[in-house]
Design an enzyme around this catalytic site. Structure first.
Site, PDB file in Angstrom:
ATOM      1  N   ASP A  38      43.370  56.576 -56.286  1.00 58.70           N
ATOM      2  CA  ASP A  38      44.656  56.667 -56.970  1.00 58.70           C
ATOM      3  C   ASP A  38      45.543  55.468 -56.635  1.00 58.70           C
ATOM      4  O   ASP A  38      46.319  55.002 -57.468  1.00 58.70           O
ATOM      5  CB  ASP A  38      45.374  57.964 -56.589  1.00 58.70           C
ATOM      6  CG  ASP A  38      44.794  59.186 -57.283  1.00 58.70           C
ATOM      7  OD1 ASP A  38      44.050  59.018 -58.268  1.00 58.70           O
ATOM      8  OD2 ASP A  38      45.087  60.307 -56.844  1.00 58.70           O
ATOM      9  N   GLU A  55      57.034  58.517 -56.312  1.00 59.21           N
ATOM     10  CA  GLU A  55      58.331  58.942 -55.798  1.00 59.21           C
ATOM     11  C   GLU A  55      59.221  57.764 -55.459  1.00 59.21           C
ATOM     12  O   GLU A  55      58.764  56.641 -55.242  1.00 59.21           O
ATOM     13  CB  GLU A  55      58.177  59.823 -54.550  1.00 59.21           C
ATOM     14  CG  GLU A  55      57.848  59.094 -53.258  1.00 59.21           C
ATOM     15  CD  GLU A  55      56.399  58.683 -53.107  1.00 59.21           C
ATOM     16  OE1 GLU A  55      56.152  57.511 -52.725  1.00 59.21           O
ATOM     17  OE2 GLU A  55      55.514  59.517 -53.372  1.00 59.21           O
ATOM     18  N   ASN A  72      55.647  63.805 -51.104  1.00 60.64           N
ATOM     19  CA  ASN A  72      56.416  65.036 -51.231  1.00 60.64           C
ATOM     20  C   ASN A  72      55.716  66.209 -50.560  1.00 60.64           C
ATOM     21  O   ASN A  72      56.346  67.037 -49.890  1.00 60.64           O
ATOM     22  CB  ASN A  72      56.642  65.344 -52.714  1.00 60.64           C
ATOM     23  CG  ASN A  72      57.148  66.750 -52.955  1.00 60.64           C
ATOM     24  OD1 ASN A  72      58.279  67.086 -52.634  1.00 60.64           O
ATOM     25  ND2 ASN A  72      56.288  67.587 -53.523  1.00 60.64           N
TER      26      ASN A  72
END
Length: 275
Positions: free
Chosen positions: A66, A139, A184
Site C-alpha cells: 500500500d 490521514e 488511526n
C-alpha cells in the site's frame, strides 16, 4: 495508450514483476515505461522516467505494498492506478503478482474500448494561512514538536463551525476511510468501511477529550493549536510541515481524489491479515 510502472524500492521481486509487465504491455501495443530506479535495476535499457511523469499517463501500475501505491498516487494526479500486492495486507492493492499481467492487460483493453472502470477514493488537504499541504490519502495529523509526558498541544476542534472538543493531547488525527485502517487504528480509532462517506476525527492520547467521531466526508474540520511554539502537520506520515503557533489548521476533502482501476480489494479479507 501510455502506461507507467513504479516498483517498490529495493525489492528484487517488485523489479521482476515490473519487467514482466513492461514486456506484456509492450506486446499488447501500448507505450510503457518504468520509474528511474527500477530502470537502473534492469540495466537502464530503456532509460526510466521520474515518477512525476505519471501525471501524463493513461494508467499507472504500482508494484509493492500500500505504501508503494500511495507513493505513486502522490505523483499521479488523476491518473488511474492499479496496485499489485506483494504479500502485504493490501487494502488498496487487490492484485496478486500471479495475476498481475492479466489484470493490467484487462485495463489496457478496457481503456482501448473506452470502458475502463475507475473507483474514486477521497483525499484530504490541510491549510493554514497561505500554506496548503500535499494531498493525503490516509490521514492528516496535527501535533506538537514531540509527544509523550510533558509534551503535546493545547487544542480545540471545530466541525463545520461548531465546537466538538478541546483540551490537551498528543495531537489530532483526521483520517479518510482508507486511512482508518492505518495510523488511526493504532490510535484506537474506529474502522470505517470504504463504502462509507465519512472522515474520522481522533484525539490522540487526550487528557479528557471526546471519543473518536465519524463525520460527513465534506465536513470542514478546524484544529486550533496553542501551548507550544510550533504546530507540526503531517500528511500520510511522510510530508511534515512546521507552523508557528498559535495556529489554526483547516482540513477538508480535496481534489483530485485517488483513482483506482482494476479489481477491488476484499476489505474483510485484508482486515484478517492485520491480526
Amino acid at each position: 495508450m501510455d502506461v507507467g510502472i513504479v516498483a517498490r524500492k529495493g525489492s528484487d521481486r517488485a523489479v521482476a514483476v515490473a519487467a514482466d509487465l513492461r514486456e506484456a504491455v509492450t506486446a499488447a501495443g501500448a507505450s510503457v515505461w518504468v520509474d528511474t530506479e527500477t530502470a537502473d535495476a534492469l540495466d537502464g535499457v530503456p532509460a526510466g522516467r521520474p515518477v512525476s511523469a505519471l501525471t501524463d499517463c493513461d494508467l499507472a501500475v504500482a508494484v509493492g505494498g500500500d505504501g508503494t501505491l500511495l507513493f505513486a498516487a502522490r505523483n499521479a494526479g488523476d491518473t488511474p492506478i492499479v496496485g499489485i500486492n506483494l504479500g502485504e495486507v493490501g487494502f488498496l492493492n487487490a492484485v496478486s503478482p500471479e495475476n498481475a499481467t492479466e489484470a493490467v492487460l484487462d485495463e489496457v483493453e478496457a481503456f482501448n474500448r473506452g470502458e475502463m472502470a475507475v473507483r474514486e477514493v477521497p483525499r484530504l488537504a490541510a491549510r493554514s494561512g497561505e500554506w496548503t499541504s500535499v494531498p493525503a490519502a490516509n490521514e492528516i495529523v496535527i501535533q506538537g514538536g514531540r509527544r509523550g509526558p510533558g509534551a503535546g498541544i493545547d487544542y480545540a476542534v471545530h466541525i463545520d463551525g461548531s465546537r466538538y472538543s478541546g483540551g490537551h493531547a498528543d495531537g489530532v488525527l483526521i483520517a479518510t476511510p482508507t486511512g482508518s485502517t492505518a495510523y488511526n487504528l493504532s490510535e484506537r480509532g474506529p474502522l470505517v468501511h470504504p463504502s462509507v462517506s465519512g472522515l474520522v476525527v481522533n484525539e490522540m492520547v487526550a487528557d479528557e477529550g471526546m471519543p473518536p467521531l465519524v463525520t460527513d466526508i465534506d465536513s470542514t474540520i478546524t484544529v486550533s493549536v496553542e501551548g507550544v511554539d510550533e504546530a507540526v502537520v503531517v500528511s500520510d506520515g511522510r510530508t511534515v510541515t512546521e507552523l508557528d503557533a498559535p495556529a489554526e489548521v483547516t482540513v477538508e476533502r480535496t481534489t483530485p481524489p485517488m483513482r483506482l482501476a482494476g479489481p477491488p480489494s476484499d476489505f474483510f479479507e485484508a482486515l484478517g491479515k492485520l491480526s
